[in-house]
Design a protein around this motif. Structure first.
Motif, PDB file in Angstrom:
ATOM      1  N   ALA A 104       0.827  -1.211   0.000  1.00 30.30           N
ATOM      2  CA  ALA A 104       0.000   0.000   0.000  1.00 30.30           C
ATOM      3  C   ALA A 104       0.859   1.258   0.000  1.00 30.30           C
ATOM      4  O   ALA A 104       0.574   2.220  -0.725  1.00 30.30           O
ATOM      5  CB  ALA A 104      -0.922  -0.008   1.216  1.00 30.30           C
ATOM      6  N   ALA A 105       1.916   1.257   0.797  1.00 29.00           N
ATOM      7  CA  ALA A 105       2.803   2.413   0.839  1.00 29.00           C
ATOM      8  C   ALA A 105       3.586   2.558  -0.461  1.00 29.00           C
ATOM      9  O   ALA A 105       3.796   3.673  -0.958  1.00 29.00           O
ATOM     10  CB  ALA A 105       3.761   2.293   2.023  1.00 29.00           C
ATOM     11  N   ALA A 118       0.994   8.185   2.246  1.00 28.96           N
ATOM     12  CA  ALA A 118       1.679   6.891   2.255  1.00 28.96           C
ATOM     13  C   ALA A 118       1.531   6.214   3.611  1.00 28.96           C
ATOM     14  O   ALA A 118       1.259   5.010   3.698  1.00 28.96           O
ATOM     15  CB  ALA A 118       3.155   7.083   1.909  1.00 28.96           C
ATOM     16  N   ASP A 119       1.697   6.988   4.681  1.00 33.57           N
ATOM     17  CA  ASP A 119       1.566   6.421   6.022  1.00 33.57           C
ATOM     18  C   ASP A 119       0.133   5.961   6.270  1.00 33.57           C
ATOM     19  O   ASP A 119      -0.096   4.875   6.818  1.00 33.57           O
ATOM     20  CB  ASP A 119       1.977   7.459   7.061  1.00 33.57           C
ATOM     21  CG  ASP A 119       1.984   6.886   8.466  1.00 33.57           C
ATOM     22  OD1 ASP A 119       2.823   6.018   8.748  1.00 33.57           O
ATOM     23  OD2 ASP A 119       1.132   7.296   9.291  1.00 33.57           O
ATOM     24  N   ALA A 165      -2.081   4.992   4.088  1.00 29.40           N
ATOM     25  CA  ALA A 165      -2.352   3.784   3.305  1.00 29.40           C
ATOM     26  C   ALA A 165      -1.764   2.551   3.982  1.00 29.40           C
ATOM     27  O   ALA A 165      -2.400   1.489   4.032  1.00 29.40           O
ATOM     28  CB  ALA A 165      -1.781   3.940   1.899  1.00 29.40           C
ATOM     29  N   ALA A 166      -0.537   2.679   4.518  1.00 27.55           N
ATOM     30  CA  ALA A 166       0.096   1.556   5.200  1.00 27.55           C
ATOM     31  C   ALA A 166      -0.672   1.173   6.459  1.00 27.55           C
ATOM     32  O   ALA A 166      -0.863  -0.015   6.759  1.00 27.55           O
ATOM     33  CB  ALA A 166       1.541   1.898   5.539  1.00 27.55           C
ATOM     34  N   VAL A 167      -1.103   2.179   7.221  1.00 28.24           N
ATOM     35  CA  VAL A 167      -1.865   1.929   8.448  1.00 28.24           C
ATOM     36  C   VAL A 167      -3.149   1.168   8.146  1.00 28.24           C
ATOM     37  O   VAL A 167      -3.476   0.167   8.799  1.00 28.24           O
ATOM     38  CB  VAL A 167      -2.180   3.256   9.174  1.00 28.24           C
ATOM     39  CG1 VAL A 167      -3.207   3.037  10.276  1.00 28.24           C
ATOM     40  CG2 VAL A 167      -0.917   3.858   9.758  1.00 28.24           C
ATOM     41  N   GLU A 168      -3.902   1.642   7.156  1.00 29.53           N
ATOM     42  CA  GLU A 168      -5.176   1.005   6.826  1.00 29.53           C
ATOM     43  C   GLU A 168      -4.980  -0.433   6.363  1.00 29.53           C
ATOM     44  O   GLU A 168      -5.718  -1.332   6.757  1.00 29.53           O
ATOM     45  CB  GLU A 168      -5.894   1.822   5.748  1.00 29.53           C
ATOM     46  CG  GLU A 168      -6.396   3.177   6.214  1.00 29.53           C
ATOM     47  CD  GLU A 168      -7.460   3.057   7.289  1.00 29.53           C
ATOM     48  OE1 GLU A 168      -8.243   2.076   7.250  1.00 29.53           O
ATOM     49  OE2 GLU A 168      -7.486   3.915   8.183  1.00 29.53           O
ATOM     50  N   ALA A 169      -3.982  -0.651   5.533  1.00 32.65           N
ATOM     51  CA  ALA A 169      -3.736  -2.006   5.025  1.00 32.65           C
ATOM     52  C   ALA A 169      -3.321  -2.943   6.149  1.00 32.65           C
ATOM     53  O   ALA A 169      -3.787  -4.096   6.227  1.00 32.65           O
ATOM     54  CB  ALA A 169      -2.670  -1.965   3.938  1.00 32.65           C
TER      55      ALA A 169
END
Length: 326
Positions: free
Chosen positions: A30-31, A43-44, A46-50
């Motif tokens: 995701a990031a 970017a952060d 997206a990474a958190v949600e994934a």
């Protein structure tokens, strides 16, 4: 209320290793879709949600003890959040969905997605503060370096233990004005100083495999929660680390006291920051000395993940390929 069942070492490995790897892989992908776009926040997020979506599938009751700051855009992985099956055993989670958001936004080397899982009570519940840190890799006598010694003395001691001149020692330091003294002192002692712009979790992990990374020692001040997460890797891969909390505000001191951290001058070793069995997964977002970054190629996505386990001291490298639609 009935006491939640505890996991033993075999259960941690069996239940969580692959699931954790999936969580860091998804966060990294995701990031990576936002690499080089100059947007750290997106970017952060997206990474958190994934990562949250994948951790929510864990067959345990997971509680975040090292996670996103309270003022983060997304609250899903903040300290105290619970994820996973509500009726499962209690497991502590320490996460950095995007370690090195600036590196990802600039498409620079070394951005990672990291997650660790452990039995209840394993992780030091560090406040959101700074920590002074020193770390070296495995194979050296206990106490060969010490946080209270001058950096030059630590360089000389490590060089002697390694059997090289001081110019054979490389020290990794986060490139910040506060580290000017450390940098100057190490260089005057003859050491090579490798400066990193972000990501001191990775900087500490570097010392676990000097033959691959070229880093012998890490020195400097960085986030305390990140220090605990890095200690989890050293707990698995070997090495020495000392950390001391830097409690600069009344809120930080109060937070430390709530978690029973009463001595502000205490030096915490690896075994005090991570006391029990732990599994750590590290997936590359961008290429770096530890792992390769995410690869998008002809409808397929490639990832590389290091899986560390403390019970056996093993480090596994998992390369995965999946369809881009999955």
């Amino acid at each position: 209320m009935a006491q939640l069942p505890q996991l033993d070492s075999a259960s941690i490995d069996r239940l969580l290793t692959i699931e954790l790897a999936r969580a860091t892989e998804r966060a990294a992908v995701a990031a990576a879709r936002l690499r080089g776009r100059g947007d750290e926040r997106s970017a952060d997020r997206a990474a958190v949600e994934a990562m949250r979506e994948e951790l929510a599938r864990l067959p345990v009751r997971g509680r975040i003890v090292i996670g996103e700051a309270d003022d983060a855009d997304s609250s899903h992985l903040q300290v105290g959040a619970e994820l996973g099956a509500a009726a499962g055993p209690l497991v502590e989670l320490a996460v950095a969905p995007l370690e090195g958001a600036t590196l990802c936004a600039k498409d620079m080397t070394g951005a990672l997605a990291i997650a660790a899982a452990a039995t209840s009570g394993t992780f030091l519940h560090a406040p959101d503060s700074y920590m002074d840190k020193i770390a070296i890799g495995p194979g050296y006598p206990e106490g060969v370096v010490d946080l209270d010694r001058d950096p030059a003395e630590n360089v000389r001691a490590l060089a002697e233990a390694k059997g090289v001149a001081t110019n054979g020692i490389t020290v990794c330091v986060l490139d910040r004005p506060r580290h000017a003294g450390i940098i100057s002192t190490c260089r005057k002692a003859g050491a090579c100083v490798r400066l990193i712009s972000d990501g001191d979790v990775a900087g500490i992990i570097f010392v676990t495999d000097p033959s691959e990374t070229g880093v012998d020692m890490y020195l400097g001040r960085g986030g305390a929660p990140e220090g605990v997460l890095a200690a989890a890797v050293l707990r698995c891969a070997g090495g020495q680390m000392q950390g001391r909390l830097v409690l600069e505000t009344p809120e930080q001191r109060a937070s430390a006291l709530r978690h029973g951290l009463t001595d502000p001058r205490k030096k915490y070793g690896v075994a005090e920051m991570v006391t029990g069995d732990v599994v750590v997964c590290v997936t590359g977002v961008t290429d770096g000395p530890l792992v390769d970054g995410v690869v998008f190629d002809k409808g397929r996505i490639g990832t590389e993940t290091l899986v560390y386990r403390s019970a056996t001291g093993t480090v596994r490298c998992i390369g995965a390929r999946r369809r881009a639609s999955v």
